[in-house]
Design a protein around this motif. Structure first.
Motif, PDB file in Angstrom:
ATOM      1  N   LYS A 164      -0.316 -53.955  53.353  1.00 47.33           N
ATOM      2  CA  LYS A 164       0.680 -53.015  53.845  1.00 47.33           C
ATOM      3  C   LYS A 164       0.178 -51.578  53.698  1.00 47.33           C
ATOM      4  N   GLU A 165       0.584 -50.723  54.614  1.00 49.35           N
ATOM      5  CA  GLU A 165       0.136 -49.333  54.590  1.00 49.35           C
ATOM      6  C   GLU A 165       0.832 -48.525  53.499  1.00 49.35           C
ATOM      7  N   THR A 166       2.038 -48.933  53.104  1.00 48.06           N
ATOM      8  CA  THR A 166       2.793 -48.168  52.109  1.00 48.06           C
ATOM      9  C   THR A 166       3.149 -49.049  50.921  1.00 48.06           C
ATOM     10  N   LYS A 225       1.632 -43.840  50.555  1.00 52.52           N
ATOM     11  CA  LYS A 225       0.590 -44.639  51.189  1.00 52.52           C
ATOM     12  C   LYS A 225      -0.136 -45.442  50.105  1.00 52.52           C
TER      13      LYS A 225
END
Length: 264
Positions: A164-166, A225
């Motif tokens: 996941k990006e975050t 992030k």
């Protein structure tokens, strides 16, 4: 008569055996080349493709050799039985290796992680540097290279922090019961708002989570992030301590009050 009865049949059989071997090798190369194109179009891992095709090439070559020997009049039944028994013995002696091999194939096919991902698996946390058929290499945060058998990885829980990006940073800060609750919450909100790495959406949660034995605990949960996770965690912890000290807000340590009662 001797030439026609003995020599000529052997020459013919040898010629046919050589032809079978040569044509078989050519056919094997064509099949391997065709399968490689099909596998490449399916976007399979290159390492897995090479390994599967090498195994298939060896099996097909063995079939061609057996066919050529059969043409020469060699009893291939006993040969096949010997090869089968040897394969069974090797399989039993390499159970762990076969387990790691099967797990490596599953990792390369389903790809729960890839090279460069930060994961937690088999009790190890680190960045994946390479994935091979039998084991994978991970680099820990203190720069140690750890080689982990694929069976241990695929047989347990795999946590991939890079998918996941975050990520949400979960932090808990405690203040004393005599401290100003509203002031502490305001300071926490200011610290989070000042950090440009904290995302606006989802919204950061700052709330009283527990009236503990020695402290009133706040949960602070900003979203960042994935690459900024540890930096935000460490920087926020330091800023909270400094700002609380400046404001005179105590961060209590575990303690116990002992009351003595005097009896006559």
């Amino acid at each position: 008569m001797f030439f026609e009865e003995y020599v000529l049949p052997w020459v013919i059989n040898i010629a046919f055996a050589i032809a079978i071997f040569i044509i078989g090798k050519i056919a094997i190369k064509m099949v391997i080349r065709l399968l490689r194109k099909i596998f490449n179009r399916s976007k399979m891992d290159e390492m897995l493709i090479n390994f599967v095709l090498s195994i298939l090439n060896a099996v097909l070559l063995l079939v061609v050799i057996v066919a050529a020997l059969d043409r020469l009049g060699v009893d291939t039944t006993s040969l096949i039985a010997i090869v089968g028994a040897a394969g069974l013995a090797i399989g039993l002696s390499l159970q762990d290796s076969l387990k790691n091999f099967a797990a490596g194939v599953m990792l390369l096919v389903f790809k729960p992680f890839k090279e460069g991902d930060f994961i937690e698996a088999a009790g190890i946390s680190g960045v994946v540097e390479s994935i091979s058929i039998f084991n994978s290499m991970m680099r820990t945060v203190d720069n140690r290279a750890v080689i982990v058998p694929n069976g241990a990885i695929y047989g347990g829980v795999i946590v991939n922090y890079s998918t996941k990006e975050t990520r949400r940073v979960d932090m808990v800060f405690g203040i004393g019961y005599d401290a100003d609750l509203r002031q502490a919450k305001q300071l926490l909100a200011e610290i989070i708002a000042e950090d440009e790495r904290v995302l606006k959406e989802p919204e950061t949660v700052i709330a009283v989570s527990e009236l503990a034995d020695s402290s009133v605990n706040f949960i602070v949960r900003p979203w960042v992030k994935s690459a900024d996770y540890f930096a935000v965690l460490w920087d926020t912890t330091e800023k909270v301590k400094l700002r609380f000290d400046e404001a005179g807000i105590s961060i209590p340590f575990p303690q116990m009050d002992v009351h003595l009662h005097k009896q006559d």
